[in-house]
Write a protein that holds these residues in place. Sequence first.
Motif, PDB file in Angstrom:
ATOM      1  N   VAL A 139       0.857  -1.406  -0.136  1.00  0.00           N
ATOM      2  CA  VAL A 139       0.171   0.084  -0.152  1.00  0.00           C
ATOM      3  C   VAL A 139       0.883   1.325  -0.047  1.00  0.00           C
ATOM      4  O   VAL A 139       0.360   2.347  -0.174  1.00  0.00           O
ATOM      5  CB  VAL A 139      -1.160  -0.081   1.091  1.00  0.00           C
ATOM      6  CG1 VAL A 139      -1.829  -1.129   1.116  1.00  0.00           C
ATOM      7  CG2 VAL A 139      -0.139   0.104   2.533  1.00  0.00           C
ATOM      8  N   GLY A 140       2.216   1.096   0.123  1.00  0.00           N
ATOM      9  CA  GLY A 140       3.049   2.256  -0.057  1.00  0.00           C
ATOM     10  C   GLY A 140       2.992   3.083   1.468  1.00  0.00           C
ATOM     11  O   GLY A 140       2.869   4.374   1.474  1.00  0.00           O
ATOM     12  N   ALA A 141       2.809   2.461   2.281  1.00  0.00           N
ATOM     13  CA  ALA A 141       2.857   2.973   3.597  1.00  0.00           C
ATOM     14  C   ALA A 141       3.924   2.344   4.753  1.00  0.00           C
ATOM     15  O   ALA A 141       4.367   1.160   4.516  1.00  0.00           O
ATOM     16  CB  ALA A 141       1.528   2.980   4.283  1.00  0.00           C
ATOM     17  N   ASN A 142       4.425   3.069   5.796  1.00  0.00           N
ATOM     18  CA  ASN A 142       5.293   2.601   6.735  1.00  0.00           C
ATOM     19  C   ASN A 142       4.553   1.586   7.711  1.00  0.00           C
ATOM     20  O   ASN A 142       3.146   2.071   7.910  1.00  0.00           O
ATOM     21  CB  ASN A 142       6.042   3.710   7.584  1.00  0.00           C
ATOM     22  CG  ASN A 142       5.329   4.358   8.465  1.00  0.00           C
ATOM     23  OD1 ASN A 142       4.583   3.840   9.043  1.00  0.00           O
ATOM     24  ND2 ASN A 142       5.188   5.636   8.343  1.00  0.00           N
ATOM     25  N   PRO A 143       5.098   0.648   8.428  1.00  0.00           N
ATOM     26  CA  PRO A 143       4.586  -0.134   9.102  1.00  0.00           C
ATOM     27  C   PRO A 143       3.597   0.463  10.203  1.00  0.00           C
ATOM     28  O   PRO A 143       2.505  -0.123  10.563  1.00  0.00           O
ATOM     29  CB  PRO A 143       5.345  -1.071   9.871  1.00  0.00           C
ATOM     30  CG  PRO A 143       6.700  -1.140   8.909  1.00  0.00           C
ATOM     31  CD  PRO A 143       6.410   0.520   8.264  1.00  0.00           C
ATOM     32  N   ASN A 144       4.011   1.473  10.845  1.00  0.00           N
ATOM     33  CA  ASN A 144       3.266   1.989  11.826  1.00  0.00           C
ATOM     34  C   ASN A 144       1.898   2.637  11.282  1.00  0.00           C
ATOM     35  O   ASN A 144       0.847   2.682  12.170  1.00  0.00           O
ATOM     36  CB  ASN A 144       3.820   3.224  12.452  1.00  0.00           C
ATOM     37  CG  ASN A 144       5.311   2.872  13.423  1.00  0.00           C
ATOM     38  OD1 ASN A 144       5.231   1.755  13.928  1.00  0.00           O
ATOM     39  ND2 ASN A 144       6.097   3.592  13.415  1.00  0.00           N
ATOM     40  N   THR A 145       1.959   3.419  10.095  1.00  0.00           N
ATOM     41  CA  THR A 145       0.789   3.970   9.316  1.00  0.00           C
ATOM     42  C   THR A 145      -0.109   2.571   9.289  1.00  0.00           C
ATOM     43  O   THR A 145      -1.461   2.543   9.324  1.00  0.00           O
ATOM     44  CB  THR A 145       1.182   4.507   8.135  1.00  0.00           C
ATOM     45  OG1 THR A 145       2.001   5.662   8.558  1.00  0.00           O
ATOM     46  CG2 THR A 145      -0.089   5.066   7.399  1.00  0.00           C
ATOM     47  N   VAL A 146       0.456   1.533   8.877  1.00  0.00           N
ATOM     48  CA  VAL A 146      -0.352   0.243   8.250  1.00  0.00           C
ATOM     49  C   VAL A 146      -1.130  -0.278   9.615  1.00  0.00           C
ATOM     50  O   VAL A 146      -2.380  -0.696   9.756  1.00  0.00           O
ATOM     51  CB  VAL A 146       0.333  -0.639   7.819  1.00  0.00           C
ATOM     52  CG1 VAL A 146      -0.173  -2.053   7.725  1.00  0.00           C
ATOM     53  CG2 VAL A 146       0.750  -0.322   6.347  1.00  0.00           C
ATOM     54  N   ALA A 147      -0.486  -0.291  10.929  1.00  0.00           N
ATOM     55  CA  ALA A 147      -0.831  -0.662  12.086  1.00  0.00           C
ATOM     56  C   ALA A 147      -2.196   0.209  12.730  1.00  0.00           C
ATOM     57  O   ALA A 147      -3.116  -0.410  13.076  1.00  0.00           O
ATOM     58  CB  ALA A 147       0.288  -0.572  13.268  1.00  0.00           C
ATOM     59  N   THR A 148      -2.017   1.318  12.251  1.00  0.00           N
ATOM     60  CA  THR A 148      -3.016   2.451  12.536  1.00  0.00           C
ATOM     61  C   THR A 148      -4.203   2.135  11.766  1.00  0.00           C
ATOM     62  O   THR A 148      -5.416   2.194  12.310  1.00  0.00           O
ATOM     63  CB  THR A 148      -2.577   3.834  12.279  1.00  0.00           C
ATOM     64  OG1 THR A 148      -1.606   4.008  13.354  1.00  0.00           O
ATOM     65  CG2 THR A 148      -3.754   4.727  12.579  1.00  0.00           C
ATOM     66  N   ARG A 149      -4.142   1.935  10.475  1.00  0.00           N
ATOM     67  CA  ARG A 149      -4.996   1.525   9.452  1.00  0.00           C
ATOM     68  C   ARG A 149      -5.847   0.359   9.718  1.00  0.00           C
ATOM     69  O   ARG A 149      -7.013   0.093   9.710  1.00  0.00           O
ATOM     70  CB  ARG A 149      -4.529   1.516   7.973  1.00  0.00           C
ATOM     71  CG  ARG A 149      -4.376   2.933   7.521  1.00  0.00           C
ATOM     72  CD  ARG A 149      -3.729   3.010   6.064  1.00  0.00           C
ATOM     73  NE  ARG A 149      -3.101   4.146   5.775  1.00  0.00           N
ATOM     74  CZ  ARG A 149      -2.529   4.327   4.445  1.00  0.00           C
ATOM     75  NH1 ARG A 149      -2.286   3.291   3.751  1.00  0.00           N
ATOM     76  NH2 ARG A 149      -1.845   5.420   3.978  1.00  0.00           N
ATOM     77  N   LEU A 150      -5.136  -0.505  10.214  1.00  0.00           N
ATOM     78  CA  LEU A 150      -5.581  -2.070  10.558  1.00  0.00           C
ATOM     79  C   LEU A 150      -6.374  -1.977  11.789  1.00  0.00           C
ATOM     80  O   LEU A 150      -7.465  -2.630  11.811  1.00  0.00           O
ATOM     81  CB  LEU A 150      -4.459  -3.006  10.645  1.00  0.00           C
ATOM     82  CG  LEU A 150      -4.725  -4.411  10.934  1.00  0.00           C
ATOM     83  CD1 LEU A 150      -5.889  -4.978   9.900  1.00  0.00           C
ATOM     84  CD2 LEU A 150      -3.448  -5.273  11.154  1.00  0.00           C
ATOM     85  N   ARG A 151      -6.080  -1.317  12.770  1.00  0.00           N
ATOM     86  CA  ARG A 151      -6.809  -0.982  14.108  1.00  0.00           C
ATOM     87  C   ARG A 151      -8.031  -0.443  13.680  1.00  0.00           C
ATOM     88  O   ARG A 151      -9.275  -0.821  14.054  1.00  0.00           O
ATOM     89  CB  ARG A 151      -5.938  -0.088  15.008  1.00  0.00           C
ATOM     90  CG  ARG A 151      -6.513   0.056  16.392  1.00  0.00           C
ATOM     91  CD  ARG A 151      -5.872   0.754  17.272  1.00  0.00           C
ATOM     92  NE  ARG A 151      -4.260   0.516  17.075  1.00  0.00           N
ATOM     93  CZ  ARG A 151      -3.654   1.477  16.764  1.00  0.00           C
ATOM     94  NH1 ARG A 151      -3.833   2.666  16.493  1.00  0.00           N
ATOM     95  NH2 ARG A 151      -2.170   1.248  16.560  1.00  0.00           N
TER      96      ARG A 151
END
Length: 173
Positions: A139-151
């Motif tokens: 998705v072109g995002a860092n893992p922290n951003t992905v974690a926020t989106r996943l939450r």
Amino acid sequence: DAVYESMVDYVWNVVCRMGVPASDAEDVVQEVFVTVYRRLGEFEGRAQLKTWVFTIAVHLVQHYFRTHARKPGDRASAKGTEIQALVDQRDNGPANHVERRERYDALDWVLGQLDEGKRLVFVLAELEQLTLVEIGEIVGANPNTVATRLRAARQAFEKALARFQTRELGNPL
């Protein structure tokens, strides 16, 4: 051929889980592998081959929806997910098939309630079991951003599931 053989079922399931109707999934899957074939020489091995193929699939699914969104009344402009699962040949009795179909229909409805971004991250993490790093590459995002989106996606999924249970089963969580 080896890439196709090892990943066609995976790509098929991903395309359907991302919301492409089963009637159009074959075309999208074919387009994924045509693109993979054309670009295989560009693959540098910085990511896993599976992640690279998945990234191509995600981009083509997004293109599919952008194209169909411009056509009023197009069957694909709705955000349904019409999950097409491969039936386990050893367990294909009528009762098992009906029960399995009902579960897929319920999941289809719940996933259909999520916006495209949340559905993408949720499917990648929960159904495809990819890591935050792998999802970030896609998705072109860092893992922290992905974690926020996943939450946020998990919360939206839980709310949609509660609505489904109330609506269909008359039984809130």
